[in-house]
Enzyme design. Structure first.
Site, PDB file in Angstrom:
ATOM      1  CB  CYS A 374     -25.344 -41.992  66.164  1.00  0.00           C
ATOM      2  SG  CYS A 374     -24.191 -41.005  67.315  1.00  0.00           S
ATOM      3  CG  HIS A 500     -28.692 -39.499  67.470  1.00  0.00           C
ATOM      4  ND1 HIS A 500     -29.094 -40.997  66.321  1.00  0.00           N
ATOM      5  CD2 HIS A 500     -28.051 -39.514  67.987  1.00  0.00           C
ATOM      6  CE1 HIS A 500     -28.363 -41.728  67.594  1.00  0.00           C
ATOM      7  NE2 HIS A 500     -28.055 -40.995  68.354  1.00  0.00           N
ATOM      8  CD  GLU A 502     -32.034 -41.255  64.907  1.00  0.00           C
ATOM      9  OE1 GLU A 502     -31.119 -40.590  64.006  1.00  0.00           O
ATOM     10  OE2 GLU A 502     -31.708 -41.901  65.399  1.00  0.00           O
TER      11      GLU A 502
HETATM   12  N1  GLN Z   1     -20.666 -45.334  70.229  1.00  0.00           N
HETATM   13  C1  GLN Z   1     -20.324 -43.960  69.889  1.00  0.00           C
HETATM   14  C2  GLN Z   1     -20.299 -43.008  70.894  1.00  0.00           C
HETATM   15  O1  GLN Z   1     -20.480 -43.415  72.059  1.00  0.00           O
HETATM   16  C3  GLN Z   1     -21.628 -43.732  68.488  1.00  0.00           C
HETATM   17  C4  GLN Z   1     -23.073 -43.266  69.391  1.00  0.00           C
HETATM   18  C5  GLN Z   1     -24.450 -43.540  69.136  1.00  0.00           C
HETATM   19  O2  GLN Z   1     -24.113 -44.082  67.777  1.00  0.00           O
HETATM   20  N2  GLN Z   1     -25.854 -43.017  69.665  1.00  0.00           N
HETATM   21  O3  GLN Z   1     -19.320 -41.608  69.969  1.00  0.00           O
END
Ligand code: GLN
Length: 527
Positions: A374, A500, A502
């Site tokens: 992410c 994600h 995970e």
């Molecule tokens: N801050 C970033 C976004 O909002 C990544 C978010 C995250 O890593 N869950 O796109």
């Protein structure tokens, strides 16, 4: 109608009630029962999405896009149940529903009160889940004795009367401290906590005692006597090295049999699936070190699912994973050098991002396996733009709204949404994997579904420049508009994903990306 198990907590927090509840559910699932789990959180936030990881640890995201308590992660890892937004209730959500109904005239004429309106709402949110399972395990968050937990305890007490006592069990988790100077385990806090619970009308059936050491028989007897519980129902939950040992610890003491007996459900002798997992974890000789670069490294709970997914990757490769925690604000290079692989997890806000970019740069140039998740993937793109494409000051508009090279940006159609959380891409989305890429080879499939929680995306203006210089966009949304996975051609393992992975990894179904990443780290270590 389901059987109910209510898990309460006493003495102090952080006793591992979530793992205990998940372990109980997993043992019952091994008995062939259909289980479900639910977490009740007494705080007033409607969900934990807006809370700092320092307050709350990781925010766990479900398939249907709910931002929930991290215990739901344990529930999914330990059982086969798929969590939804209905599996996590907060006091905030309960009050929100009740107040909304009051404004709509739903209680016309009545004085709206904690009892019965709040408690009724809690009961109905619990009962929504009891239809499609044999046993519903409900974990009541907080510690008995706290003011804010009272409506929840009152609601479950009432529920136990309504469904009938023979269909309900109360498990109370407590702490039995070891007092060094006396050389003794002390039962008094447990006695007091059970007294507190009984004062609000709940008599526990089973006591789970967390302690540094196994409880001797004499201590179990004492707890049984003072709490009015059978001695066989006083279960010792000593500290263990791996959370996956907990179900076995309970099983050895006959907890699954006891629950079946109390519910008059026939008990089957089965070998627990946890034996194998624990055996692999304990017998693994080799260790591989992974540097986890984050800004909440002082609070390990903030990266719970990532840590577990790394462990699952370790189990699949027959090795132990040791995490080297690297504070992204300092990002010491010696720590990165010591590790065989680097992982930059998700995150929000600017603090620590430059350190993460540095770590990713190190990973790209040193050719060590590097995994960006992410925010980690977004910063991989920032690093690539700056150092490969030479676009100085390239950034995400989250951190520099006036950057001349917004390689990560908010999509046009999101820009007018005001409500916090409203602009987020949350939950499961399809991702199409391009033939001939590492991602496609790892997954072995063309379409995968992964969970998201982010606001920003890769800016397509830069796609061509990236691809012309060795980046590969190996995963895209089905319409091709959103970049889901970025990898590098001339690197043994450099991969970033916008989702994600995970959240979907389990000890028995390790996530392919984590299996492959740990495999690559092992190879790097051998070189
Ligand atoms: N801050 C970033 C976004 O909002 C990544 C978010 C995250 O890593 N869950 O796109």
């Amino acid at each position: 109608m389901a059987y109910y198990i209510f898990v309460t907590g006493g003495v102090l927090s952080s006793l591992g009630k979530g793992v205990a509840s998940a372990s109980v559910a997993s043992l019952l699932e091994e008995q062939g029962l259909r289980v479900n789990l639910q977490k009740l959180d007494p705080y007033l936030n409607v969900d934990p999405g807006t809370m700092s990881p320092y307050q709350h640890g990781e925010v766990y995201v479900t398939e249907d896009g709910a931002e929930t308590d991290l215990d739901l992660g344990h529930y999914e890892r330990f059982t086969s149940v798929v969590m939804t937004k209905r599996n996590n209730i907060t006091a905030g959500k309960v009050y929100y529903n009740v107040i909304k109904r009051e404004r709509e005239g739903g209680y016309l004429g009545a004085t709206v009160q904690v009892i019965p309106h709040i408690t009724d709402e809690i009961k109905s949110l619990i009962r929504e889940l009891d239809r499609d399972c044999d046993v519903l395990v409900v974990e009541v968050g907080g510690t008995v004795g706290d003011i804010e937990g009272l409506p929840f305890l009152e609601a479950v007490r009432q529920l136990s009367m309504e469904v009938g006592k023979n269909r309900v069990l109360f498990i109370h988790t407590t702490y039995v401290p070891y007092v060094k100077t006396a050389g003794e385990l002390k039962t008094k806090p447990t006695q007091h906590s059970v007294k507190e619970l009984r004062a609000i009308g709940i008599q526990p059936d089973i006591i789970l005692c967390r302690s540094e050491f196994e409880l001797p028989e004499g201590i179990k007897e004492k707890i049984a006597l003072f709490t009015n519980v059978d001695k066989s129902a006083v279960i010792s939950a000593k500290d263990v090295e791996y959370i996956y040992e907990v179900p076995l610890l309970f099983k050895e003491q006959g907890l699954d049999r006891l629950i079946c007996e109390r519910f008059s459900i026939p008990y089957r002798h089965v070998e627990s699936k946890w034996e194998k997992v624990v055996h692999i974890l304990k017998s693994a000789r080799e260790e591989v070190k992974v540097a986890l670069v984050g800004k909440y490294v002082s609070l390990k709970d903030a990266y719970k699912s990532v840590v577990e997914a790394l462990n699952h990757g370790g189990i699949a490769n027959g090795v132990r994973v040791r995490i080297i925690w690297v504070d992204s604000e300092r990002c010491e290079e010696e720590l990165l050098e010591e590790a065989s692989g680097i992982l930059v997890p998700g995150g929000f806000g600017e603090r620590g991002t430059e350190g993460k970019v540095k770590a990713l740069s190190y990973g790209r140039l040193s050719k060590k396996p590097t995994f960006g998740i992410c925010l980690g993937m977004q910063l991989m793109c920032v690093e690539f733009a700056r150092n490969v494409l030479g676009l100085e000051r390239a950034n995400s508009t989250e951190f520099d709204p006036f950057t001349p090279h917004p390689v990560i940006d908010i999509m046009e159609n999101q820009k007018n949404i005001k409500e916090l959380g409203g602009t987020m891409r949350l939950g499961s989305y399809a991702c199409v994997l391009r033939e001939g890429t590492k991602a496609r080879e790892i997954y072995g499939r063309e379409v995968v579904y992964e969970r998201h929680r982010h606001r920003y995306e890769f800016n397509n203006t830069y796609r061509e420049a990236f691809e012309a210089n060795g980046a590969v966009f190996s995963g895209l949304s089905p319409d091709g508009r959103l970049v889901e996975i970025m990898e590098l051609k001339d690197h043994p393992w450099y991969m970033g994903c916008q989702f994600h992975p995970e959240f979907k990894s389990k000890p028995f179904e390790p996530h392919p990306l984590f299996v492959s990443f740990i495999g690559a780290c092992l190879k790097a270590k051998a070189q």
